[in-house]
Design an enzyme around this catalytic site. Structure first.
Site, mmCIF file in Angstrom:
data_model
loop_
_atom_site.group_PDB
_atom_site.id
_atom_site.type_symbol
_atom_site.label_atom_id
_atom_site.label_comp_id
_atom_site.label_asym_id
_atom_site.label_seq_id
_atom_site.Cartn_x
_atom_site.Cartn_y
_atom_site.Cartn_z
ATOM 1 N N PHE A 112 10.316 2.827 0.240
ATOM 2 C CA PHE A 112 9.667 3.951 -0.428
ATOM 3 C C PHE A 112 10.663 5.090 -0.590
ATOM 4 C CE2 PHE A 112 6.384 1.722 1.921
ATOM 5 C CZ PHE A 112 5.264 1.733 1.096
ATOM 6 N N THR A 138 8.826 -3.047 2.544
ATOM 7 C CA THR A 138 8.762 -2.261 1.319
ATOM 8 C C THR A 138 9.521 -0.965 1.517
ATOM 9 O OG1 THR A 138 6.681 -3.202 0.519
ATOM 10 C CG2 THR A 138 7.247 -1.014 -0.282
#
Length: 275
Positions: free
Chosen positions: A175, A173
């Protein structure tokens, strides 16, 4: 890191894991119920920064995150890329055979879809991985499991029934760390811009040509609906380089002539997975 970082979710969320990994465990964290709230936490001074998940390597973009980037005057100061390893959590003394349903954030459920299907469990959505863990810690339902981080298991006193249950091992992921000011200059940078074009043939082609003609590499491009004009679209582009560097600066100046709207969301240190 000095300051307080707002993130969406409860304590033990993957956003908090990213804060601890990249900014240090001494970084103060501010949990927020929604993405919208974490932006306001910075704008009203309750936090110095916000950590916003924007993309997963398995399930793609977090679309509300990009919409909110456009709506608020924060700058992208850094990108962080965290490897996501999902764990299956349950109340103490629960066996895998008793599980009938699994609950988690929709992104986590999607990233473990095959695993859930193979076990024949019902998937139940929750607003947050760690929030689901907290609810299970209260209910102690022996037929419910949660997909969350092992940090959440430690915080909420749950047992880990299985580890690394995501469908794809290479699951990351991305960010953005957001703040009120632009990031300091770095030569190893990436820049994110958003722009709109007129509804004419070749408009996007000419925009992208300004990068190609200067040998600038685009690492990402995505369109999002323009909420103010139905059937018009905004284009989000990530490009290697800093907006202050002469090739990219020239490209952005030329791009302005082809667009009806242009905004630089930030130039920031580029990250590698796990770095």
């Amino acid at each position: 890191m000095k300051g307080r970082v707002a993130f969406q979710g409860a304590m033990g969320a993957y956003s908090q894991a990213a804060i601890w990994k990249f900014l240090g465990r001494d970084t103060e964290c501010l949990p927020c119920a929604t993405f919208e709230e974490l932006f306001h936490a910075v704008l009203d001074g309750r936090a110095t920064h916000a950590l916003l998940p924007v993309e997963n390597s398995t399930t793609g973009s977090v679309h509300p995150a990009y919409d909110l980037l456009l709506e608020h005057p924060l700058f992208i100061q850094r990108e962080l890329i965290l490897r996501i390893e999902h764990a299956l959590l349950a109340a103490p003394n629960t066996s895998l055979e008793r599980i009938r349903r699994v609950t988690s954030h929709p992104q986590a459920l999607a990233q473990c879809e095959g695993y859930i299907r193979r076990h024949g469990w019902e998937a139940v959505t929750a607003y947050d991985t760690a929030g689901a863990a907290g609810q299970l810690a209260e209910s102690r339902d022996p037929e419910t499991a949660v997909i969350a981080s092992e940090i959440a298991a430690q915080l909420y006193g749950l047992q880990v029934l299985d580890r690394s249950i995501q469908d794809w091992a290479e699951n990351y992921t991305r960010f953005f760390l957001l703040g009120m000011q632009p990031a300091p200059y770095t030569s190893q940078a990436k820049t994110t811009v958003v722009f709109a074009t007129a509804h004419v043939p070749g408009a996007l082609y000419h925009c992208l040509g300004e990068f190609a003609s200067r040998n600038l590499n685009l690492t990402r491009i995505e369109s999002r609906p323009d909420r103010k004009q139905p059937w018009h679209y905004l284009f989000y582009v990530d490009v290697e380089g800093h907006s202050a560097d002469s090739p990219l600066r020239a490209a952005l100046q030329a791009l302005a002539a082809h667009t009806t709207f242009l905004r630089i969301l930030g130039s920031y240190p580029a990250a590698l997975p796990g770095s």
